[in-house]
Design an enzyme around this catalytic site. Sequence first.
Site, PDB file in Angstrom:
ATOM      1  N   LYS A  46      -0.630   4.397  -5.179  1.00 47.85           N
ATOM      2  CA  LYS A  46       0.808   4.360  -4.912  1.00 47.85           C
ATOM      3  C   LYS A  46       1.457   5.750  -4.789  1.00 47.85           C
ATOM      4  CE  LYS A  46       1.770  -0.411  -5.711  1.00 47.85           C
ATOM      5  NZ  LYS A  46       0.849  -1.168  -6.547  1.00 47.85           N
ATOM      6  N   ASP A  71      -5.010   1.397 -15.748  1.00 49.22           N
ATOM      7  CA  ASP A  71      -4.607   1.294 -14.352  1.00 49.22           C
ATOM      8  C   ASP A  71      -3.177   1.816 -14.243  1.00 49.22           C
ATOM      9  OD1 ASP A  71      -3.613   0.592 -11.883  1.00 49.22           O
ATOM     10  OD2 ASP A  71      -4.618  -1.353 -11.803  1.00 49.22           O
ATOM     11  N   PHE A 129      -2.447  -6.969 -12.609  1.00 50.89           N
ATOM     12  CA  PHE A 129      -2.743  -6.843 -11.177  1.00 50.89           C
ATOM     13  C   PHE A 129      -3.522  -5.562 -10.935  1.00 50.89           C
ATOM     14  CE2 PHE A 129      -1.929  -5.452  -6.827  1.00 50.89           C
ATOM     15  CZ  PHE A 129      -2.274  -6.593  -6.128  1.00 50.89           C
TER      16      PHE A 129
HETATM   17  C1  LIG Z   1      -0.407  -1.914  -6.345  1.00 49.01           C
HETATM   18  C2  LIG Z   1      -1.361  -1.940  -7.471  1.00 49.01           C
HETATM   19  C3  LIG Z   1      -2.747  -1.975  -7.257  1.00 49.01           C
HETATM   20  C4  LIG Z   1      -3.349  -2.121  -5.880  1.00 49.01           C
HETATM   21  O1  LIG Z   1      -3.101  -1.031  -5.068  1.00 49.01           O
HETATM   22  P1  LIG Z   1      -3.383  -1.132  -3.490  1.00 49.01           P
HETATM   23  O2  LIG Z   1      -3.149   0.278  -3.017  1.00 49.01           O
HETATM   24  O3  LIG Z   1      -2.430  -2.119  -2.921  1.00 49.01           O
HETATM   25  O4  LIG Z   1      -4.786  -1.547  -3.311  1.00 49.01           O
HETATM   26  C5  LIG Z   1      -3.578  -1.916  -8.348  1.00 49.01           C
HETATM   27  N1  LIG Z   1      -3.086  -1.830  -9.598  1.00 49.01           N
HETATM   28  C6  LIG Z   1      -1.762  -1.792  -9.846  1.00 49.01           C
HETATM   29  C7  LIG Z   1      -1.282  -1.677 -11.242  1.00 49.01           C
HETATM   30  C8  LIG Z   1      -0.858  -1.862  -8.789  1.00 49.01           C
HETATM   31  O5  LIG Z   1       0.454  -1.864  -9.037  1.00 49.01           O
END
Ligand SMILES: *Cc1c(COP(=O)(O)O)cnc(C)c1O
Length: 396
Positions: free
Chosen positions: A249, A220, A135
């Site tokens: 986050k 990420d 994700f």
């Molecule tokens: C939550 C998340 C995102 C997206 O972040 P947003 O601030 O909601 O755009 C991207 N990568 C990972 C691994 C995430 O957990």
Amino acid sequence: MKSKNSDLAKFWNQNLQMNYGTPAIALHKGSGSVVWDVEGKRYLDMLGGIATTVVGHANPVVVSAVSRQIRELSHVSNYYMHEPELKLAEKLTNFTKSPHARVFFCNSGAEANEAALKLSRLTGRGQIVATEGGFHGRTVGALSMTGQSGKRLPFLPLLKKVEFAPYGDIDSMKRLVSRRTAMVIVEPIQGENGVVVPPAGYLKAVRELCDQYGALLCIDAVQTGMGRTGQWFGYEYAGITPDIITLAKGLGGGLPLGAMIAVTEKAPSFKAGDHGSTFGGNPVSCAAGLAAISVIEKKNLMVRVAKVGKSLKSDLEKVPGVLSVRGEGLLIGIVLDSDIAPQVVSLGRENGILVNATGPRVIRIAPALTITDTQLREFLKKFALTMKSINEGQNA
Ligand SMILES: *Cc1c(COP(=O)(O)O)cnc(C)c1O
């Protein structure tokens, strides 16, 4: 008179998009790992705004940093510098241990990954390799790299030339990576997919594969970052250096903030005019981020997180109905032995604990790194009670 959750849900249904469904409760205030809803009911917040409020709700250090900053300047355009952004960038570049690290600030995880995607285009290559179940966000570029078909299918066509390898499977990835590959993007632990931990040696093998073909490696760390796994970004245990790190986050200590860090000399650099964000690196968000980092450092929270994470995992494994527990530090996935995760969420809420189901059988918890031993014991007790009621109800 107090608002009622059910009345607010009616307003929600009349005025908001249904992309989040209708939440059961409206939260009103918080302190550390405790939140209260509008009716005054108290909950232990085991989700921390999905891995976001790293030092807890209304942390006094964050509150005073934000208050001081907003009295001085709430926003500065990108035509000018400001100190909170410079100080935070210096912190982050130091955490990477790379003398080449350069930060771009944005507001969210999706934007951080969009920035990484654009940066990768500057290599002159076009293919991206990502992972199934991964994700990376909901904007079109980030969604194009997200390996979850339910989130992608309604929005086709997405970007071409993105290919997916099963997560943790280096041989499959080897079949996709070549001299055409601009970037490989992976999470150190797949958070949204249910806290999926890759096999030992995976990140290192991905790094070697990228080196072999001159592809960039983007980690990420949006969910695993800012101390959550007991390390600043969550990949360090593997002994690798990524070319790009994306963060959001927990980065803003509860305020919206994202960052894309180009770490190595191999990562291209944006030139003037290549990219931008009006609110990216907002002074108030950066002040909050700096305050959160200072709390993590002063209280030595990463050491504590690694320790309490281990004992929490072994305690959770003993709860009847729990099949296995996975994750690192305070990013934990509880795998259940039947499809009752949504019931655990709703009955848990009634019992005063906030947790999240990433699927029918997986409960995710990602509480503040400041959660106390007493609160962790309270959670274990209420979680076990919740599991017991559901299982007894099913057997009755
Ligand atoms: C939550 C998340 C995102 C997206 O972040 P947003 O601030 O909601 O755009 C991207 N990568 C990972 C691994 C995430 O957990």
